[in-house]
Design an enzyme around this catalytic site. Structure first.
Site, mmCIF file in Angstrom:
data_model
loop_
_atom_site.group_PDB
_atom_site.id
_atom_site.type_symbol
_atom_site.label_atom_id
_atom_site.label_comp_id
_atom_site.label_asym_id
_atom_site.label_seq_id
_atom_site.Cartn_x
_atom_site.Cartn_y
_atom_site.Cartn_z
ATOM 1 N N SER A 38 57.889 70.927 -54.028
ATOM 2 C CA SER A 38 56.730 71.129 -54.903
ATOM 3 C C SER A 38 57.140 71.739 -56.241
ATOM 4 C CB SER A 38 55.699 72.023 -54.222
ATOM 5 O OG SER A 38 55.363 71.497 -52.969
HETATM 6 N N1 SAM Z 1 57.255 73.618 -49.655
HETATM 7 C C1 SAM Z 1 58.038 72.424 -49.542
HETATM 8 C C2 SAM Z 1 59.230 72.483 -50.478
HETATM 9 O O1 SAM Z 1 59.277 73.363 -51.317
HETATM 10 O O2 SAM Z 1 60.138 71.666 -50.371
HETATM 11 C C3 SAM Z 1 57.125 71.270 -49.868
HETATM 12 C C4 SAM Z 1 57.387 70.074 -49.070
HETATM 13 S S1 SAM Z 1 56.399 68.640 -49.253
HETATM 14 C C5 SAM Z 1 55.286 68.867 -50.577
HETATM 15 C C6 SAM Z 1 55.332 68.738 -47.822
HETATM 16 C C7 SAM Z 1 56.045 68.613 -46.495
HETATM 17 O O3 SAM Z 1 55.052 68.646 -45.454
HETATM 18 C C8 SAM Z 1 56.847 67.339 -46.287
HETATM 19 O O4 SAM Z 1 58.174 67.657 -46.028
HETATM 20 C C9 SAM Z 1 56.174 66.677 -45.086
HETATM 21 O O5 SAM Z 1 57.067 65.983 -44.245
HETATM 22 C C10 SAM Z 1 55.571 67.886 -44.390
HETATM 23 N N2 SAM Z 1 54.480 67.582 -43.443
HETATM 24 C C11 SAM Z 1 53.482 66.675 -43.540
HETATM 25 N N3 SAM Z 1 52.712 66.731 -42.432
HETATM 26 C C12 SAM Z 1 53.235 67.702 -41.617
HETATM 27 C C13 SAM Z 1 52.890 68.242 -40.359
HETATM 28 N N4 SAM Z 1 51.832 67.813 -39.659
HETATM 29 N N5 SAM Z 1 53.655 69.233 -39.857
HETATM 30 C C14 SAM Z 1 54.736 69.701 -40.530
HETATM 31 N N6 SAM Z 1 55.120 69.226 -41.727
HETATM 32 C C15 SAM Z 1 54.373 68.242 -42.272
#
Ligand code: SAM
Length: 220
Positions: free
Chosen positions: A68
């Site tokens: 993000s």
């Molecule tokens: N805070 C993270 C970073 O700084 O890298 C942001 C990662 S990205 C915006 C959101 C993440 O949520 C992705 O890696 C995605 O695979 C994960 N995600 C989506 N649905 C999910 C779930 N049900 N449980 C766990 N992770 C999930």
């Protein structure tokens, strides 16, 4: 001789400039600024985009996911106003960057990621930073992590159509849940506070996140 991890001189100036951008955007919490100063974001992005690691922008991390935008992380963290004593649950580890920022601001950090292929690079970057108060789990974060509940704060880093009920159940009394709610393309960042078993919510502003996929999120 190599310096401490993340202290490479070519990134020091860029990290300083990112902090100035965050301050200009209204981030004034000293602990949050210090966390951004301590955590080398370039270790959390693929080598192909490393030269852009200290831009205030989301970047691809593979598997269709993103790290993000730093100002979004900073907004989440400033809003929580952590004291260092909290137990925090993060849904969506992704690169692990926010996980390590949290490790400087809370007592214990639990983080869940759905995509197995993202876990190893995240684990490696977390290890390189020397953080010791982080526990990782691969699975569906919409179910929470009941074994370590209740949590003083829960941060959801992906967008949901509605608040996943297990996350509210696992929130401590007085605890706060930050979650982007809305459609698949655009959402509003909401802060939900649990009081006397009921919840209050407050909108923080429009955001765009990748979808939260799971039993209490979007179908895959
Ligand atoms: N805070 C993270 C970073 O700084 O890298 C942001 C990662 S990205 C915006 C959101 C993440 O949520 C992705 O890696 C995605 O695979 C994960 N995600 C989506 N649905 C999910 C779930 N049900 N449980 C766990 N992770 C999930």
């Amino acid at each position: 001789m190599a310096g401490p991890v993340g202290s490479e001189p070519q990134y020091r100036g860029a990290r300083r400039r990112l902090i100035e951008v965050l301050q200009a955007a209204g981030i004034h919490d000293v602990a949050v600024i210090r966390a951004f100063d301590l955590v080398p974001r370039h270790l959390f992005v693929p080598t192909g985009v490393r030269h852009r690691a200290y831009e205030d922008s989301a970047l691809p991390i593979g598997n269709g996911q993103t790290i993000s935008q730093p100002s979004i992380h900073a907004t989440y963290l400033q809003e929580l106003g952590l004291t260092g004593r909290e137990r925090v649950l993060e849904i969506g580890t992704g690169s692990g960057y926010q996980t390590v920022l949290l490790s400087h601001l809370a007592d214990q950090v639990f983080s869940i990621e759905r995509i197995g292929a993202l876990m190893e690079p995240a684990r490696e970057a977390i290890r390189a930073c020397g953080a010791r108060n982080i526990s990782l789990l691969q699975g569906d974060g919409t179910l929470g992590w009941a074994a370590y509940a209740p949590y003083d704060a829960i941060l959801v880093s992906a967008a949901a159509p509605k608040v996943p009920a297990p996350l509210v159940e696992q929130l401590a009394e007085g605890g706060r849940l930050l979650i982007p709610l809305g459609g698949r393309d655009e959402q509003v960042l909401q802060v939900i506070t649990k009081r006397g078993g009921a919840t209050e919510s407050r909108a923080l502003g429009p955001v765009r996140f990748v979808p939260l996929i799971g039993a209490h999120g979007w179908p895959s």
